[in-house]
Scaffold this motif. Structure first.
Motif, PDB file in Angstrom:
ATOM      1  N   ILE A 189      59.541  -5.238  19.643  1.00  0.00           N
ATOM      2  CA  ILE A 189      59.644  -6.457  19.162  1.00  0.00           C
ATOM      3  C   ILE A 189      58.851  -7.529  19.972  1.00  0.00           C
ATOM      4  O   ILE A 189      57.891  -8.215  19.420  1.00  0.00           O
ATOM      5  N   LEU A 190      58.845  -7.492  21.270  1.00  0.00           N
ATOM      6  CA  LEU A 190      58.212  -8.455  22.288  1.00  0.00           C
ATOM      7  C   LEU A 190      56.816  -8.158  22.458  1.00  0.00           C
ATOM      8  O   LEU A 190      56.232  -9.136  23.102  1.00  0.00           O
ATOM      9  N   ILE A 191      56.277  -6.955  22.181  1.00  0.00           N
ATOM     10  CA  ILE A 191      55.000  -6.498  22.378  1.00  0.00           C
ATOM     11  C   ILE A 191      54.260  -6.358  21.185  1.00  0.00           C
ATOM     12  O   ILE A 191      53.282  -7.140  20.870  1.00  0.00           O
ATOM     13  N   ASP A 192      54.487  -5.322  20.445  1.00  0.00           N
ATOM     14  CA  ASP A 192      53.757  -4.986  19.151  1.00  0.00           C
ATOM     15  C   ASP A 192      53.848  -6.005  18.279  1.00  0.00           C
ATOM     16  O   ASP A 192      53.049  -6.418  17.532  1.00  0.00           O
ATOM     17  N   GLU A 193      55.071  -6.395  17.701  1.00  0.00           N
ATOM     18  CA  GLU A 193      55.357  -7.528  16.679  1.00  0.00           C
ATOM     19  C   GLU A 193      54.621  -8.776  17.254  1.00  0.00           C
ATOM     20  O   GLU A 193      54.664  -9.633  16.264  1.00  0.00           O
ATOM     21  N   ALA A 194      54.888  -9.148  18.657  1.00  0.00           N
ATOM     22  CA  ALA A 194      54.477 -10.263  19.043  1.00  0.00           C
ATOM     23  C   ALA A 194      52.884 -10.660  18.790  1.00  0.00           C
ATOM     24  O   ALA A 194      52.317 -11.780  19.283  1.00  0.00           O
ATOM     25  N   ARG A 195      52.104  -9.671  18.536  1.00  0.00           N
ATOM     26  CA  ARG A 195      50.629  -9.971  18.339  1.00  0.00           C
ATOM     27  C   ARG A 195      50.481 -10.857  17.268  1.00  0.00           C
ATOM     28  O   ARG A 195      49.424 -11.736  17.242  1.00  0.00           O
ATOM     29  N   THR A 196      51.334 -11.197  16.264  1.00  0.00           N
ATOM     30  CA  THR A 196      51.163 -11.979  15.203  1.00  0.00           C
ATOM     31  C   THR A 196      52.371 -12.945  15.163  1.00  0.00           C
ATOM     32  O   THR A 196      53.467 -12.482  15.483  1.00  0.00           O
ATOM     33  N   PRO A 197      52.106 -14.299  14.836  1.00  0.00           N
ATOM     34  CA  PRO A 197      53.306 -15.184  14.794  1.00  0.00           C
ATOM     35  C   PRO A 197      54.141 -15.125  13.365  1.00  0.00           C
ATOM     36  O   PRO A 197      53.532 -14.462  12.514  1.00  0.00           O
ATOM     37  N   LEU A 198      55.297 -15.609  13.268  1.00  0.00           N
ATOM     38  CA  LEU A 198      55.943 -15.888  12.304  1.00  0.00           C
ATOM     39  C   LEU A 198      55.310 -17.157  11.386  1.00  0.00           C
ATOM     40  O   LEU A 198      55.121 -18.195  12.167  1.00  0.00           O
ATOM     41  N   ILE A 199      55.046 -16.990  10.148  1.00  0.00           N
ATOM     42  CA  ILE A 199      54.195 -18.296   9.520  1.00  0.00           C
ATOM     43  C   ILE A 199      55.324 -18.383   8.247  1.00  0.00           C
ATOM     44  O   ILE A 199      55.424 -17.562   7.340  1.00  0.00           O
ATOM     45  N   ILE A 200      55.796 -19.818   8.049  1.00  0.00           N
ATOM     46  CA  ILE A 200      56.109 -20.053   6.648  1.00  0.00           C
ATOM     47  C   ILE A 200      54.851 -20.809   5.962  1.00  0.00           C
ATOM     48  O   ILE A 200      54.411 -21.875   6.512  1.00  0.00           O
ATOM     49  N   SER A 201      54.462 -20.544   4.970  1.00  0.00           N
ATOM     50  CA  SER A 201      53.324 -21.329   4.460  1.00  0.00           C
ATOM     51  C   SER A 201      53.553 -21.475   2.760  1.00  0.00           C
ATOM     52  O   SER A 201      54.546 -20.986   2.154  1.00  0.00           O
ATOM     53  N   GLY A 202      52.509 -22.281   2.406  1.00  0.00           N
ATOM     54  CA  GLY A 202      52.523 -22.796   0.943  1.00  0.00           C
ATOM     55  C   GLY A 202      51.162 -22.366   0.225  1.00  0.00           C
ATOM     56  O   GLY A 202      50.177 -22.528   1.230  1.00  0.00           O
ATOM     57  N   PRO A 203      51.106 -22.372  -0.889  1.00  0.00           N
ATOM     58  CA  PRO A 203      49.887 -21.829  -1.582  1.00  0.00           C
ATOM     59  C   PRO A 203      48.634 -22.941  -1.549  1.00  0.00           C
ATOM     60  O   PRO A 203      49.040 -24.079  -1.599  1.00  0.00           O
TER      61      PRO A 203
END
Length: 911
Positions: A214-228
């Motif tokens: 979680i803190l290393i592998d998953e942390a390579r990319t951020p969480l993003i909320i986006s719209g089209p």
């Protein structure tokens, strides 16, 4: 030398620290008879007594021995499981905010109950973070029995919960959730327009399971909320068709950096092709007007040259699905950013989905650093200890096993090429299969798994394949990988979530072989007893054959992943064996290894099919892995450095939003904004210490008309002898205030306050969204400043600060203009409508996209969006009743039960 001598006598620093914790364990053990003598009611009453003592000033450290002894006894009575002493040591380390490295099979789930209970005593909430929704549900139900027995409330956060359900779960004493759900709830909370709609409460303490994942592998990319954003699919197709005309001589490839750049000749060729296609403005590809085209060309080149099918992605149900390089799982729903995913879709000829614009984002590093106390547990963390300390300030404590490990880790075997290596692997697997020893074969990619599977099939070796293409059968394949003579090829064994039990798994055998029987019936119990006996007998035969044999087909870039693969064998004192087979064709050796040395050593001195087994070469490979780990860490550290800049700004914006929502009135804020806007406009046209004849009067008139709709007699004012900029500010401000006061009188005071709040929040969100897009663009190009001998991160900080200042000015002016031109009536102000967000939420166990559009905002706000227009079949009455009563929740991404053929969220589930 002296250091090694001292270590041999006194033990390592880790050994000494663990020994020091045994004093506390002795205190806990000494309390056991007293706690055992308690009745159930007395044991349950311990929680209330602990809380009274805590409120009276006693610290959690002082309560620890009694609290741990209480949890251990509750676990014995409720689950029939008693914590071992080493598990108590792990619990103490977790309570102290450290990472407990415990080998696979040592009972980390049970360990977490100790610090979780202790830290839940103050009532501020404890979050237990898991890697997927299944484990969150399972652990909340399983370990929740202990907490509930002791009088504590337990909640679980999974997708598709309403805001009320989420709020209740977060306000429980203990909350189980995935890292994705926690992060997205934080972002969504800070996009809401009413404090009452927010679901989370202030952060307190979190325990992260599989902390390295979680803190290393998953942390390579951020969480993003986006719209089209706008659809540019035709441009992607056109550029892709042009890029296909390029040959290897037209570009240079850097496999280490995963980048590709055009050569000088390639650039000229590209310019000619783009010009013929009508996509080039002017004759120079790198003119400012062609910035967007250059971006698309670069992404199309990367998609066609660097990214390969069945290695980086695969086509699944007509979509490009990313393959996680660490887990080998298909990340359905996750998309590469910055147009790269669209470029790959154009390359593969599938439907091109539009790019998304970021509305909110946060990295896991910055999210989890908001917890005042953070701890974690995993089977493999020691190799990443420096990163855990640098980023999260957490030390790694290696906890000894309850039973000594008996697995034998043999030296690597090296071959000249892949053919020789595969032949040796096949021979070894055949020998072990004939002995009845189960074999787990680990590969680094789907491509290698498929190639090896074909090789095994040709050689007549019966086997199962476990990779992203067959993730549906994952749990069943893993569960039976320890049976007599079983051969399992796995793309990656990191965090599979299902134990490999020698002899087989009772639960999965019953599900596979006797799915018609109902659990708890006499027929089920009889058949279960029969299979249990078969498993026990088969386990003895497997143990006699040497336990599970883990065979690695090549080394991973990270030693931690190799250790995770090895850790599947020799669990809880079982015998086992591990060995890696390597060749010069392996990616790690080809890209990062000391190629000259290996080539000379192996090509000249090895006959075909001959192997080298040398601890010295294994050490050289480990050195190469350390270099790669250090490089990957630098990349992740850079991500954090850049996000830290945004994080400071994010905190300011989110705190401002919270202050606006909490305030009874925001009139003072609006007045200050109006005053600063007038000062800015007058200061722009009439600079300080300038003469009236130097003032830009036409600009002043134009700006006042644009922002306020005012046409004051500026010319007359300027003609006055004693006029100065301050006087102009006072007069304009008086006119603007009178204008707003006149509008204010048209509405009841409480209604006008809501109008002001709504306008403030909407303006804040709009400009923050635009600011995020600008920061993304800045980050893409700021590295070019290095050519001017400037440090990119310093340039980024400087530019980002200036952009933030400009954004705040734009917000002030936007709010002032909106209120100045607003036309009010007696109807209530409309609620702000949030767009249809897209959230990235991947279940690491299955690779499925669990994202639901309902998660994008609050249920309250989204319920006010207009229903979907268009015909749709009538929902069956029984399904309607089940949905209304909550008896049968329907996944947002599942087909609608009405039979329309559309997804539920686009049909009867439309919000």
């Amino acid at each position: 030398m002296f250091g090694g001598f001292a270590k041999a006598i006194f033990g390592s620093s880790n050994d000494r620290y663990v020994r020091s914790l045994r004093k506390i364990v002795d205190k806990i053990n000494a309390l056991e008879p007293e706690i055992q003598a308690m009745s159930d009611e007395e044991l349950k009453g311990q929680t209330a007594r602990f809380r009274e003592r805590y409120e009276a000033g006693e610290t959690l450290d002082a309560l620890l021995p009694e609290a741990f002894a209480t949890v251990r006894e509750a676990s014995v009575r409720v689950l029939g499981m008693r914590h071992f002493d080493v598990q108590l040591i792990g619990g103490i380390a977790l309570h102290r905010g450290e990472i407990a490295e415990m080998r696979t099979g040592e009972g980390k789930t049970l360990v977490a109950t100790l610090p979780t209970y202790l830290n839940a005593i103050p009532g501020n909430g404890v979050h237990v973070v898991t890697v997927n929704d299944y484990l969150a549900r399972r652990d909340a139900d399983w370990m929740g029995q202990v907490y509930r027995f002791l009088g504590m409330s337990v909640g679980v956060i999974v997708p598709n919960l309403s805001d009320v359900q989420r709020r209740d779960a977060y306000h429980s004493d203990i909350t189980y959730a995935t890292n994705n759900e926690l992060g997205f709830d934080y972002l969504r909370d800070n996009m809401k327009y009413d404090r009452a709609q927010m679901v989370q409460r202030p952060f307190n303490y979190a325990i992260v399971d599989e902390v390295d994942s979680i803190l290393i592998d998953e942390a390579r990319t951020p969480l993003i909320i986006s719209g089209p954003t706008d659809d540019k699919s035709e441009l992607y197709k056109s550029v892709d068709a042009i890029v296909r005309n390029m040959v290897p001589e037209d570009y240079e490839v850097d496999e280490k950096q995963k980048s590709v750049v055009l050569t000088e000749d390639g650039t000229e060729k590209m310019e000619r092709l783009l010009e013929e296609a009508g996509l080039l403005v002017g004759a120079n590809l790198y003119d400012f007007e062609n910035t967007q085209v250059v971006h698309h060309v670069n992404q199309a080149l990367k998609a066609n040259v660097i990214f390969k099918a069945d290695v980086d992605y695969l086509i699944y149900e007509g979509k490009v699905c990313i393959i996680d390089e660490f887990t080998g799982r298909m990340l359905e729903g996750r998309r590469w950013s910055d147009g790269l995913h669209q470029a790959v879709e154009a390359k593969e000829g599938v439907t091109i989905e539009p790019e998304n614009q970021t509305l909110a984002s946060i990295t896991f590093q910055n999210y989890f650093r908001m917890y005042p106390k953070l701890s974690g547990m995993t089977g493999t963390a020691a190799t990443e200890a420096p990163e855990f300390y640098d980023i999260y300030k957490m030390n790694v404590v290696t906890i000894p096993t309850n039973v000594p490990v008996q697995r034998l880790d043999e030296d690597d075997e090296f071959y000249k090429n892949q053919a020789d290596k595969f032949a040796a692997i096949t021979t070894a697997v055949k020998e072990k299969q004939e002995l009845g020893q189960p074999v787990l074969v680990g590969t680094v990619s789907i491509e290698k798994s498929t190639a090896l599977s074909k090789y095994f099939t040709a050689e007549g070796i019966k086997h199962n394949v476990l990779n992203a293409k067959y993730h549906e059968q994952e749990a069943h394949i893993v569960a039976q990988a320890g049976r007599i003579g079983a051969v399992t090829i796995a793309t990656n064994m990191a965090g599979r979530g299902t134990d490999i039990q020698l002899g087989g798994n009772l639960e999965f055998r019953m599900a596979d072989e006797h799915a018609d029987l109902t659990h708890g019936t006499p027929e089920y119990d009889a058949k279960a007893a029969e299979i249990r006996a078969e498993i026990a007998e088969e386990k003895q035969r497997v143990l006699a054959a040497g336990g599970l044999f883990v065979l690695g087909t090549e080394r991973h870039e990270s030693r931690r992943i190799d250790n995770q693969l090895r850790g599947r064998s020799g669990r809880q004192g079982d015998p086992g064996l591990s060995r890696f087979y390597l060749s010069l064709d392996d990616d790690l050796l080809r890209i990062f290894g000391p190629q000259t040395m290996f080539a000379r050593l192996m090509n000249k001195n090895l006959a075909d099919g001959e192997a080298i087994v040398s601890p010295w070469i294994s050490k050289a490979i480990e050195t190469a892995q350390k270099k790669v780990e250090a490089r990957n860490y630098d990349i992740r550290k850079q991500v954090v450095e850049y996000d830290d800049v945004m994080n400071d700004q994010r905190k300011v914006i989110y705190e401002q939003r919270a202050d606006i929502m909490d305030a009874e009135t925001v009139g003072d804020v609006v007045v200050d904004m109006r005053s600063e806007t007038v000062n800015g406009i007058v200061g722009e046209a009439c600079p300080p210490n300038s003469y009236p004849e130097q003032w830009d009067v036409p600009l002043l008139k134009e700006r006042l008309q644009q922002v306020f709709g005012l046409t004051p007699p500026i010319d007359d004012w300027v003609q006055e002898e004693a006029v100065d900029p301050e006087m102009l500010v006072e007069r304009v401000l008086a006119l603007a205030t009178a204008q707003v006061d006149e509008k204010t009188a048209q509405l009841p005071p409480e209604t006008y306050v809501q109008v002001e709040k709504s306008i403030l929040l909407q303006s804040l969100d709009h400009h923050w969204k635009e600011h995020l897009a600008m920061l993304d663009a800045l980050r893409q190009v700021v590295h070019l400043r290095a050519y001017a001998q400037k440090k990119p991160i310093d340039e980024y900080k400087h530019e980002a600060f200036q952009m933030f200042e400009r954004m705040l000015g734009a917000i002030r002016e936007d709010v002032t203009r909106t209120l100045a031109f607003a036309q009010f009536n007696w109807s209530p102000p409309p609620e702000p409508v949030l767009p249809d967000f897209v959230t990235t939420h991947i279940d690491p166990l299955t690779g499925d996209d669990d994202t639901a559009d309902i998660d994008a905002a609050t249920g309250n706000i989204m319920s006010r969006l207009a229903p979907m227009q268009g015909d749709r079949p009538e929902m069956p009455a029984n399904v309607t009743q089940a949905v209304m009563t909550g008896e049968e929740p329907i996944s947002r991404n599942a087909p609608c039960p009405c039979g329309s053929g559309r997804k539920y969220k686009h049909c009867h589930g439309a919000l």
